[in-house]
Design an enzyme around this catalytic site. Structure first.
Site: not given
Ligand code: UT7
Length: 317
Positions: A274, A110, A244
Protein backbone atom coordinates in the site's frame (compact mmCIF):
# COMPACT_ATOMS: atom_id res chain seq x y z
CA UNK A 1 -13.14 23.65 -19.51
CA UNK A 2 -12.08 20.36 -17.95
CA UNK A 3 -8.93 18.32 -18.55
CA UNK A 4 -7.63 15.04 -19.85
CA UNK A 5 -4.73 12.95 -18.58
CA UNK A 6 -1.96 13.49 -21.14
CA UNK A 7 0.64 11.16 -19.62
CA UNK A 8 1.55 9.28 -16.48
CA UNK A 9 4.78 8.27 -14.76
CA UNK A 10 5.89 6.28 -11.77
CA UNK A 11 8.92 5.65 -9.62
CA UNK A 12 9.57 3.00 -7.00
CA UNK A 13 12.84 2.45 -5.12
CA UNK A 14 15.02 -0.41 -6.38
CA UNK A 15 15.24 -2.01 -2.95
CA UNK A 16 12.83 -4.97 -2.73
CA UNK A 17 11.78 -6.07 0.77
CA UNK A 18 10.12 -9.49 0.78
CA UNK A 19 7.71 -10.91 3.34
CA UNK A 20 10.53 -13.17 4.50
CA UNK A 21 12.60 -10.03 5.12
CA UNK A 22 9.72 -8.58 7.18
CA UNK A 23 9.52 -11.81 9.18
CA UNK A 24 13.05 -11.08 10.43
CA UNK A 25 11.79 -7.81 11.92
CA UNK A 26 8.42 -8.83 13.39
CA UNK A 27 6.54 -12.05 14.21
CA UNK A 28 4.92 -12.63 10.83
CA UNK A 29 5.24 -14.87 7.78
CA UNK A 30 4.79 -14.85 4.02
CA UNK A 31 1.66 -17.02 4.16
CA UNK A 32 -0.19 -14.68 6.57
CA UNK A 33 0.69 -11.51 4.67
CA UNK A 34 -0.28 -12.94 1.28
CA UNK A 35 -3.54 -14.46 2.55
CA UNK A 36 -4.74 -11.59 4.76
CA UNK A 37 -3.41 -8.61 2.76
CA UNK A 38 -2.26 -9.78 -0.68
CA UNK A 39 1.23 -8.29 -0.43
CA UNK A 40 4.20 -10.35 -1.64
CA UNK A 41 6.88 -7.67 -1.51
CA UNK A 42 7.28 -3.92 -1.27
CA UNK A 43 9.89 -1.33 -2.29
CA UNK A 44 11.43 0.65 0.55
CA UNK A 45 13.66 3.66 0.16
CA UNK A 46 17.32 3.38 1.05
CA UNK A 47 17.91 7.06 0.42
CA UNK A 48 15.22 8.62 -1.78
CA UNK A 49 12.97 11.17 -0.11
CA UNK A 50 9.29 11.55 -1.02
CA UNK A 51 10.30 14.64 -3.03
CA UNK A 52 13.00 12.67 -4.92
CA UNK A 53 10.48 9.98 -5.85
CA UNK A 54 7.91 12.62 -6.81
CA UNK A 55 10.47 14.29 -9.06
CA UNK A 56 11.47 11.04 -10.80
CA UNK A 57 7.81 10.13 -11.42
CA UNK A 58 7.17 13.66 -12.70
CA UNK A 59 10.05 13.46 -15.19
CA UNK A 60 8.57 10.26 -16.61
CA UNK A 61 5.06 11.75 -16.84
CA UNK A 62 6.40 14.86 -18.58
CA UNK A 63 8.30 12.71 -21.07
CA UNK A 64 5.31 10.46 -21.79
CA UNK A 65 2.94 13.41 -22.20
CA UNK A 66 5.34 15.23 -24.52
CA UNK A 67 4.99 18.27 -22.27
CA UNK A 68 7.95 20.54 -21.56
CA UNK A 69 8.41 21.33 -17.88
CA UNK A 70 8.16 25.06 -18.69
CA UNK A 71 4.56 24.50 -19.89
CA UNK A 72 3.42 23.41 -16.41
CA UNK A 73 1.23 26.09 -14.79
CA UNK A 74 0.70 24.39 -11.43
CA UNK A 75 2.19 21.51 -9.40
CA UNK A 76 -0.03 19.69 -6.89
CA UNK A 77 1.36 16.93 -4.69
CA UNK A 78 -0.36 14.53 -2.29
CA UNK A 79 1.75 13.12 0.53
CA UNK A 80 1.55 12.21 4.20
CA UNK A 81 5.23 11.34 4.40
CA UNK A 82 7.19 14.30 3.08
CA UNK A 83 10.41 15.03 4.94
CA UNK A 84 9.45 18.54 5.95
CA UNK A 85 6.28 20.35 6.96
CA UNK A 86 7.78 23.23 4.98
CA UNK A 87 8.85 23.36 2.23
CA UNK A 88 6.08 21.18 0.88
CA UNK A 89 6.91 18.23 -1.39
CA UNK A 90 5.38 20.22 -4.27
CA UNK A 91 7.76 23.12 -3.60
CA UNK A 92 10.72 20.71 -3.66
CA UNK A 93 9.54 19.23 -6.97
CA UNK A 94 9.21 22.75 -8.39
CA UNK A 95 12.77 23.45 -7.22
CA UNK A 96 14.17 20.20 -8.67
CA UNK A 97 12.43 20.83 -11.99
CA UNK A 98 13.75 24.40 -12.03
CA UNK A 99 10.37 25.92 -12.91
CA UNK A 100 8.53 28.92 -11.46
CA UNK A 101 4.84 27.92 -11.30
CA UNK A 102 2.81 27.77 -8.07
CA UNK A 103 3.08 24.50 -6.16
CA UNK A 104 1.41 23.15 -3.05
CA UNK A 105 0.57 19.93 -1.22
CA UNK A 106 -2.77 18.41 -0.35
CA UNK A 107 -3.28 15.98 2.52
CA UNK A 108 -6.18 13.58 2.11
CA UNK A 109 -4.11 10.49 2.97
CA UNK A 110 -4.79 7.49 0.72
CA UNK A 111 -7.68 9.21 -1.10
CA UNK A 112 -5.58 12.23 -2.01
CA UNK A 113 -4.90 11.50 -5.68
CA UNK A 114 -8.62 11.95 -6.41
CA UNK A 115 -8.67 15.11 -4.28
CA UNK A 116 -5.77 16.37 -6.44
CA UNK A 117 -7.73 15.70 -9.63
CA UNK A 118 -10.76 17.52 -8.25
CA UNK A 119 -8.62 20.48 -7.11
CA UNK A 120 -6.99 20.66 -10.54
CA UNK A 121 -10.47 20.66 -12.11
CA UNK A 122 -11.22 23.92 -10.29
CA UNK A 123 -8.14 25.61 -11.77
CA UNK A 124 -9.06 24.38 -15.29
CA UNK A 125 -12.68 25.50 -14.86
CA UNK A 126 -11.54 29.01 -13.98
CA UNK A 127 -9.22 29.12 -17.00
CA UNK A 128 -6.22 29.63 -14.73
CA UNK A 129 -4.13 26.77 -16.13
CA UNK A 130 -3.46 24.87 -19.35
CA UNK A 131 -1.15 22.17 -17.99
CA UNK A 132 -0.99 20.80 -14.44
CA UNK A 133 1.41 18.27 -12.92
CA UNK A 134 -0.10 16.15 -10.15
CA UNK A 135 1.84 13.64 -8.05
CA UNK A 136 1.17 11.19 -5.23
CA UNK A 137 4.48 10.50 -3.47
CA UNK A 138 5.11 8.58 -0.28
CA UNK A 139 8.07 7.45 1.76
CA UNK A 140 5.79 5.61 4.16
CA UNK A 141 8.80 3.74 5.54
CA UNK A 142 9.57 7.03 7.34
CA UNK A 143 6.35 6.74 9.35
CA UNK A 144 6.03 2.95 9.62
CA UNK A 145 6.43 1.37 13.05
CA UNK A 146 8.75 -1.55 12.26
CA UNK A 147 7.84 -3.14 15.61
CA UNK A 148 4.09 -3.28 14.85
CA UNK A 149 3.31 -6.33 12.71
CA UNK A 150 -0.29 -5.24 12.13
CA UNK A 151 0.81 -2.20 10.10
CA UNK A 152 4.43 -2.48 8.95
CA UNK A 153 3.83 -5.44 6.63
CA UNK A 154 1.21 -3.52 4.64
CA UNK A 155 2.94 -0.41 3.35
CA UNK A 156 5.52 0.49 0.70
CA UNK A 157 7.24 3.52 -0.84
CA UNK A 158 6.76 5.01 -4.31
CA UNK A 159 5.39 7.83 -6.42
CA UNK A 160 3.03 8.22 -9.36
CA UNK A 161 2.45 11.32 -11.47
CA UNK A 162 0.17 12.59 -14.21
CA UNK A 163 0.29 15.58 -16.56
CA UNK A 164 -3.14 17.11 -17.14
CA UNK A 165 -4.01 19.27 -20.14
CA UNK A 166 -7.19 20.99 -21.36
CA UNK A 167 -9.75 18.44 -22.56
CA UNK A 168 -12.94 16.66 -21.58
CA UNK A 169 -11.52 13.47 -20.03
CA UNK A 170 -12.27 14.27 -16.39
CA UNK A 171 -15.96 13.73 -15.90
CA UNK A 172 -17.12 13.73 -12.29
CA UNK A 173 -16.07 12.94 -8.73
CA UNK A 174 -17.53 12.31 -5.29
CA UNK A 175 -15.55 13.23 -2.16
CA UNK A 176 -16.57 12.18 1.35
CA UNK A 177 -15.04 12.88 4.75
CA UNK A 178 -15.97 11.50 8.15
CA UNK A 179 -13.43 13.40 10.22
CA UNK A 180 -11.82 11.89 13.30
CA UNK A 181 -8.59 10.32 14.57
CA UNK A 182 -9.82 7.19 16.33
CA UNK A 183 -9.40 4.78 13.36
CA UNK A 184 -6.28 6.02 11.53
CA UNK A 185 -3.79 8.49 12.96
CA UNK A 186 -0.26 9.55 12.04
CA UNK A 187 0.84 11.87 14.85
CA UNK A 188 3.53 14.52 14.37
CA UNK A 189 6.27 15.28 16.87
CA UNK A 190 4.46 17.31 19.55
CA UNK A 191 7.22 19.84 20.00
CA UNK A 192 9.34 20.87 22.98
CA UNK A 193 7.16 23.50 24.55
CA UNK A 194 7.48 23.24 28.33
CA UNK A 195 3.88 24.51 28.55
CA UNK A 196 2.17 21.90 26.36
CA UNK A 197 0.70 19.13 28.50
CA UNK A 198 -0.63 16.91 25.66
CA UNK A 199 0.53 13.35 25.15
CA UNK A 200 3.31 12.48 22.69
CA UNK A 201 2.09 9.48 20.73
CA UNK A 202 4.68 7.61 18.67
CA UNK A 203 4.91 9.51 15.35
CA UNK A 204 4.08 6.48 13.20
CA UNK A 205 1.02 5.05 11.45
CA UNK A 206 -1.61 3.91 13.98
CA UNK A 207 -4.51 2.04 12.42
CA UNK A 208 -7.43 -0.03 13.65
CA UNK A 209 -7.27 -2.56 10.85
CA UNK A 210 -10.72 -4.09 11.00
CA UNK A 211 -12.54 -0.77 11.30
CA UNK A 212 -10.53 0.60 8.40
CA UNK A 213 -11.34 -2.53 6.43
CA UNK A 214 -15.10 -2.06 6.93
CA UNK A 215 -14.87 1.64 6.08
CA UNK A 216 -12.93 0.76 2.92
CA UNK A 217 -15.42 -1.81 1.63
CA UNK A 218 -18.46 0.37 2.35
CA UNK A 219 -16.77 3.45 0.82
CA UNK A 220 -15.91 1.66 -2.43
CA UNK A 221 -19.49 0.40 -2.73
CA UNK A 222 -21.16 3.67 -1.75
CA UNK A 223 -18.91 6.07 -3.71
CA UNK A 224 -18.84 4.10 -6.96
CA UNK A 225 -22.61 3.50 -6.96
CA UNK A 226 -23.23 7.19 -6.26
CA UNK A 227 -21.00 8.18 -9.15
CA UNK A 228 -22.51 5.74 -11.64
CA UNK A 229 -26.03 6.78 -10.67
CA UNK A 230 -25.20 10.47 -11.06
CA UNK A 231 -23.74 9.88 -14.53
CA UNK A 232 -26.53 7.43 -15.56
CA UNK A 233 -23.95 4.70 -16.23
CA UNK A 234 -23.83 0.97 -15.48
CA UNK A 235 -20.83 -1.27 -14.69
CA UNK A 236 -20.88 -2.43 -18.31
CA UNK A 237 -19.87 1.08 -19.35
CA UNK A 238 -16.72 0.93 -17.19
CA UNK A 239 -13.58 -0.61 -18.70
CA UNK A 240 -11.55 -0.73 -15.47
CA UNK A 241 -11.85 0.14 -11.81
CA UNK A 242 -8.57 1.34 -10.36
CA UNK A 243 -8.83 1.09 -6.58
CA UNK A 244 -6.46 2.33 -3.90
CA UNK A 245 -4.26 -0.72 -3.28
CA UNK A 246 -4.79 -1.32 0.45
CA UNK A 247 -5.71 -4.99 0.79
CA UNK A 248 -6.65 -7.55 -1.87
CA UNK A 249 -9.46 -8.86 0.36
CA UNK A 250 -11.03 -5.37 0.47
CA UNK A 251 -11.30 -5.47 -3.32
CA UNK A 252 -12.63 -9.04 -3.30
CA UNK A 253 -15.38 -8.07 -0.82
CA UNK A 254 -16.29 -4.90 -2.70
CA UNK A 255 -16.38 -6.75 -6.04
CA UNK A 256 -18.73 -9.39 -4.68
CA UNK A 257 -21.00 -6.82 -2.96
CA UNK A 258 -21.17 -4.75 -6.15
CA UNK A 259 -21.55 -7.89 -8.29
CA UNK A 260 -18.72 -6.68 -10.52
CA UNK A 261 -16.23 -9.22 -11.95
CA UNK A 262 -12.94 -9.05 -10.02
CA UNK A 263 -11.12 -8.82 -13.36
CA UNK A 264 -12.43 -5.26 -13.78
CA UNK A 265 -10.31 -4.19 -10.78
CA UNK A 266 -6.62 -3.53 -11.49
CA UNK A 267 -4.42 -4.87 -8.70
CA UNK A 268 -0.67 -4.56 -8.12
CA UNK A 269 -0.59 -4.67 -4.30
CA UNK A 270 1.28 -7.99 -4.55
CA UNK A 271 4.40 -6.14 -5.77
CA UNK A 272 4.30 -2.74 -4.05
CA UNK A 273 2.08 -3.01 -0.95
CA UNK A 274 0.00 0.00 0.00
CA UNK A 275 1.71 3.19 -1.20
CA UNK A 276 -1.12 5.49 -0.02
CA UNK A 277 -1.60 8.50 -2.33
CA UNK A 278 0.83 7.00 -4.88
CA UNK A 279 -1.05 3.74 -5.38
CA UNK A 280 -3.61 4.91 -7.96
CA UNK A 281 -1.20 6.85 -10.22
CA UNK A 282 1.32 3.98 -10.05
CA UNK A 283 -1.47 1.59 -11.10
CA UNK A 284 -2.55 3.88 -13.94
CA UNK A 285 1.00 4.15 -15.23
CA UNK A 286 1.49 0.39 -15.11
CA UNK A 287 -1.77 -0.17 -16.97
CA UNK A 288 -0.69 2.34 -19.60
CA UNK A 289 2.73 0.69 -19.93
CA UNK A 290 1.00 -2.67 -20.44
CA UNK A 291 -1.16 -1.17 -23.21
CA UNK A 292 -4.37 -1.83 -21.26
CA UNK A 293 -5.74 1.71 -21.61
CA UNK A 294 -7.38 2.80 -24.86
CA UNK A 295 -8.45 6.36 -25.63
CA UNK A 296 -12.18 6.79 -24.96
CA UNK A 297 -12.45 4.06 -22.31
CA UNK A 298 -14.17 4.95 -19.04
CA UNK A 299 -11.96 4.35 -15.99
CA UNK A 300 -13.32 4.58 -12.46
CA UNK A 301 -10.90 5.46 -9.65
CA UNK A 302 -11.86 4.74 -6.03
CA UNK A 303 -9.91 5.46 -2.84
CA UNK A 304 -10.34 5.52 0.95
CA UNK A 305 -8.21 5.96 4.04
CA UNK A 306 -7.09 8.37 6.75
CA UNK A 307 -9.31 11.31 7.53
CA UNK A 308 -11.41 9.28 7.29
CA UNK A 309 -11.77 10.29 3.67
CA UNK A 310 -12.96 8.50 0.56
CA UNK A 311 -13.42 9.50 -3.04
CA UNK A 312 -14.23 8.17 -6.49
CA UNK A 313 -13.99 9.74 -9.92
CA UNK A 314 -14.66 8.96 -13.55
CA UNK A 315 -12.08 9.56 -16.24
CA UNK A 316 -12.48 9.10 -19.98
CA UNK A 317 -8.98 7.96 -21.03
O1 UT7 B 1 -4.55 2.69 3.13
C1 UT7 B 1 -5.30 3.04 4.26
C2 UT7 B 1 -6.41 2.13 4.40
N1 UT7 B 1 -5.95 0.92 5.07
C3 UT7 B 1 -6.64 -0.19 4.92
O2 UT7 B 1 -7.57 -0.23 4.17
C4 UT7 B 1 -6.25 -1.39 5.76
C5 UT7 B 1 -7.50 -2.12 6.17
N2 UT7 B 1 -7.26 -3.22 7.08
C6 UT7 B 1 -6.60 -4.34 6.73
O3 UT7 B 1 -6.10 -4.43 5.63
C7 UT7 B 1 -6.56 -5.48 7.70
O4 UT7 B 1 -7.44 -5.23 8.77
C8 UT7 B 1 -5.15 -5.76 8.26
C9 UT7 B 1 -4.25 -6.30 7.17
C10 UT7 B 1 -4.54 -4.50 8.85
C11 UT7 B 1 -5.20 -6.79 9.37
O5 UT7 B 1 -5.83 -7.97 8.87
P1 UT7 B 1 -7.03 -8.65 9.66
O6 UT7 B 1 -7.43 -9.81 8.89
O7 UT7 B 1 -8.07 -7.60 9.93
O8 UT7 B 1 -6.33 -9.13 10.97
P2 UT7 B 1 -6.73 -8.80 12.48
O9 UT7 B 1 -6.31 -7.42 12.86
O10 UT7 B 1 -8.13 -9.23 12.74
O11 UT7 B 1 -5.77 -9.82 13.25
C12 UT7 B 1 -5.99 -11.25 13.18
C13 UT7 B 1 -4.81 -11.94 13.84
C14 UT7 B 1 -4.47 -11.39 15.20
O12 UT7 B 1 -4.06 -12.46 16.04
P3 UT7 B 1 -5.06 -13.07 17.13
O13 UT7 B 1 -5.41 -11.92 18.03
O14 UT7 B 1 -6.23 -13.59 16.35
O15 UT7 B 1 -4.23 -14.13 17.77
C15 UT7 B 1 -3.29 -10.50 14.93
O16 UT7 B 1 -2.46 -10.34 16.06
O17 UT7 B 1 -3.66 -11.78 13.04
C16 UT7 B 1 -2.59 -11.29 13.84
N3 UT7 B 1 -1.72 -10.49 13.00
C17 UT7 B 1 -0.69 -11.02 12.33
N4 UT7 B 1 -0.22 -12.27 12.25
C18 UT7 B 1 0.86 -12.47 11.47
C19 UT7 B 1 -1.79 -9.17 12.76
N5 UT7 B 1 -0.81 -8.81 11.92
C20 UT7 B 1 -0.11 -9.94 11.65
C21 UT7 B 1 1.02 -10.22 10.85
N6 UT7 B 1 1.46 -11.49 10.79
N7 UT7 B 1 1.65 -9.27 10.14
Amino acid sequence: MSFSILGTGMYVPDHVVTNDDMSKLVDTNDEWIRRRVGVGERRLSTGETAADMAYFAALRALEKSGCAKEEIDLILVASVSGEDISPSVACMVQNKLGVTCPAFDINAACSAFIFLLETAAGFFARGKVKKVLIIGAERLSRIMDFTDRSTCVIFGDGAGAAVLGEGDGYMDAVLHVKGGDDVIKIPQFQGMSPYFKGEQIKPYIHMKGQETFKFAVSSICHDTKELLQRESLTWDDIAYIVPHQANRRIIDFAASMLKVPKEKFYLNIERYGNTSSASIPIALDEMDQKGMLQRGQLILLTAFGGGLASAACLVRW
